[in-house]
Design an enzyme around this catalytic site. Sequence first.
Site, PDB file in Angstrom:
ATOM      1  N   TYR A 104       0.832  -1.214   0.000  1.00  0.00           N
ATOM      2  CA  TYR A 104       0.000   0.000   0.000  1.00  0.00           C
ATOM      3  C   TYR A 104       0.862   1.257   0.000  1.00  0.00           C
ATOM      4  CZ  TYR A 104      -3.580   3.362   1.528  1.00  0.00           C
ATOM      5  OH  TYR A 104      -4.421   4.448   1.616  1.00  0.00           O
TER       6      TYR A 104
HETATM    7  P1  NAI Z   1     -13.390   2.820   0.544  1.00  0.00           P
HETATM    8  O1  NAI Z   1     -12.946   1.404   0.651  1.00  0.00           O
HETATM    9  O2  NAI Z   1     -14.542   3.258   1.380  1.00  0.00           O
HETATM   10  O3  NAI Z   1     -13.761   3.149  -0.975  1.00  0.00           O
HETATM   11  C1  NAI Z   1     -12.960   2.753  -2.033  1.00  0.00           C
HETATM   12  C2  NAI Z   1     -13.825   2.619  -3.277  1.00  0.00           C
HETATM   13  O4  NAI Z   1     -12.967   2.207  -4.349  1.00  0.00           O
HETATM   14  C3  NAI Z   1     -14.935   1.570  -3.136  1.00  0.00           C
HETATM   15  O5  NAI Z   1     -16.170   2.100  -3.542  1.00  0.00           O
HETATM   16  C4  NAI Z   1     -14.468   0.460  -4.051  1.00  0.00           C
HETATM   17  O6  NAI Z   1     -15.553  -0.285  -4.632  1.00  0.00           O
HETATM   18  C5  NAI Z   1     -13.667   1.220  -5.098  1.00  0.00           C
HETATM   19  N1  NAI Z   1     -12.748   0.341  -5.806  1.00  0.00           N
HETATM   20  C6  NAI Z   1     -11.896  -0.557  -5.255  1.00  0.00           C
HETATM   21  N2  NAI Z   1     -11.295  -1.253  -6.226  1.00  0.00           N
HETATM   22  C7  NAI Z   1     -11.759  -0.784  -7.418  1.00  0.00           C
HETATM   23  C8  NAI Z   1     -11.530  -1.119  -8.773  1.00  0.00           C
HETATM   24  N3  NAI Z   1     -10.694  -2.117  -9.129  1.00  0.00           N
HETATM   25  N4  NAI Z   1     -12.178  -0.430  -9.727  1.00  0.00           N
HETATM   26  C9  NAI Z   1     -13.067   0.563  -9.379  1.00  0.00           C
HETATM   27  N5  NAI Z   1     -13.330   0.903  -8.106  1.00  0.00           N
HETATM   28  C10 NAI Z   1     -12.689   0.231  -7.134  1.00  0.00           C
HETATM   29  O7  NAI Z   1     -12.106   3.716   0.794  1.00  0.00           O
HETATM   30  P2  NAI Z   1     -11.936   5.171   1.437  1.00  0.00           P
HETATM   31  O8  NAI Z   1     -11.592   5.020   2.850  1.00  0.00           O
HETATM   32  O9  NAI Z   1     -13.074   6.023   1.048  1.00  0.00           O
HETATM   33  O10 NAI Z   1     -10.600   5.644   0.685  1.00  0.00           O
HETATM   34  C11 NAI Z   1     -10.628   6.425  -0.487  1.00  0.00           C
HETATM   35  C12 NAI Z   1      -9.204   6.781  -0.860  1.00  0.00           C
HETATM   36  O11 NAI Z   1      -8.567   7.438   0.226  1.00  0.00           O
HETATM   37  C13 NAI Z   1      -8.319   5.586  -1.215  1.00  0.00           C
HETATM   38  O12 NAI Z   1      -7.481   5.902  -2.275  1.00  0.00           O
HETATM   39  C14 NAI Z   1      -7.521   5.377   0.047  1.00  0.00           C
HETATM   40  O13 NAI Z   1      -6.290   4.730  -0.218  1.00  0.00           O
HETATM   41  C15 NAI Z   1      -7.327   6.813   0.489  1.00  0.00           C
HETATM   42  N6  NAI Z   1      -7.048   6.917   1.905  1.00  0.00           N
HETATM   43  C16 NAI Z   1      -7.893   6.351   2.803  1.00  0.00           C
HETATM   44  C17 NAI Z   1      -7.597   6.409   4.140  1.00  0.00           C
HETATM   45  C18 NAI Z   1      -8.471   5.759   5.156  1.00  0.00           C
HETATM   46  O14 NAI Z   1      -8.013   5.607   6.312  1.00  0.00           O
HETATM   47  N7  NAI Z   1      -9.697   5.359   4.836  1.00  0.00           N
HETATM   48  C19 NAI Z   1      -6.397   7.090   4.633  1.00  0.00           C
HETATM   49  C20 NAI Z   1      -5.590   7.675   3.600  1.00  0.00           C
HETATM   50  C21 NAI Z   1      -5.916   7.587   2.286  1.00  0.00           C
END
Ligand code: NAI
Length: 269
Positions: A155
């Site tokens: 990651y």
């Molecule tokens: P989440 O898991 O709630 O949402 C991620 C979304 O990406 C989901 O709707 C999922 O279906 C979609 N997704 C996953 N694989 C996919 C694919 N192959 N094709 C299309 N869509 C796909 O994640 P969250 O927490 O909202 O995170 C959003 C962003 O923020 C990510 O890039 C994450 O790495 C980043 N981030 C999140 C943190 C956290 O603690 N939640 C901290 C720092 C960064």
Amino acid sequence: MTDFTDRGVVLTGAASGIGRLMALRIAAAGGRVALWDIDEAGMESVRGEIVAQGGQAITVHCNLADRQSIKSAAAQTLGAFGAVDILINNAGIVSGKNLLEITDEQIELTFDVNTLALFWTTRAFLPAMLERNSGHVVTIASAGGIAGTAKLVDYCSSKFAAVGFDDSLRAELKRLNSKVMTTVICPYYIDTGMFSGVSTRFPWLLPILKPEKSVERILGAINKNRRRLIMPWFVYTTYMMRLAPVALSDWMLDFFGVTHSMDRFTGRK
Ligand code: NAI
């Protein structure tokens, strides 16, 4: 200023977490949002919420790990919107295991979604942005793109690459004298469920962030054309820690609880 009113916005990973919240707020601010995700039901539900609040959104099924799927999602979006003004690369995945516990396929998938997809989506929309000399490419990276930690080798590496992507693209756009903007976002853990089970030792310094507040700050940064948003502020000290000898900066990351933060990670079930 990057205003959302009447702008065509592509938002990846829009079916859940901060993607869903960004979609709702951008639509409420008058943006036309193309929700891109692999989760059809989740996207439909977000579109329903947007329509119910009087906003405009389309759903576009896209597997970001598949370059062809990205190409056809881009064509579908351009067909519906004509032009895309703002691209928000938000989708991301995490394995949350030690390097030797994850499969080769998981490592590849992490890089496909968190890193390579940035290239394919940006290459799809940047040419028209350059032609119009306006547009905004947003990369949702992570604090894990500035400092690495245990159980996040794949990651963090993929997010370091995402930060590098934004940095170099910004330089390239400057060389081209382009007005196309970039913004990179580096949050510490956000309470969306993606990182369920993570812990923090000093919550007043490194809180687990609230999704609503995080999204407010992210959209504020995009609005103001900020080049970089790191949150919470304490994460900025990473740059100072980097100046110390490696053993000392590793000790500090350990002391502040970062190295152990993933010990009880469960993630999404
Ligand atoms: P989440 O898991 O709630 O949402 C991620 C979304 O990406 C989901 O709707 C999922 O279906 C979609 N997704 C996953 N694989 C996919 C694919 N192959 N094709 C299309 N869509 C796909 O994640 P969250 O927490 O909202 O995170 C959003 C962003 O923020 C990510 O890039 C994450 O790495 C980043 N981030 C999140 C943190 C956290 O603690 N939640 C901290 C720092 C960064």
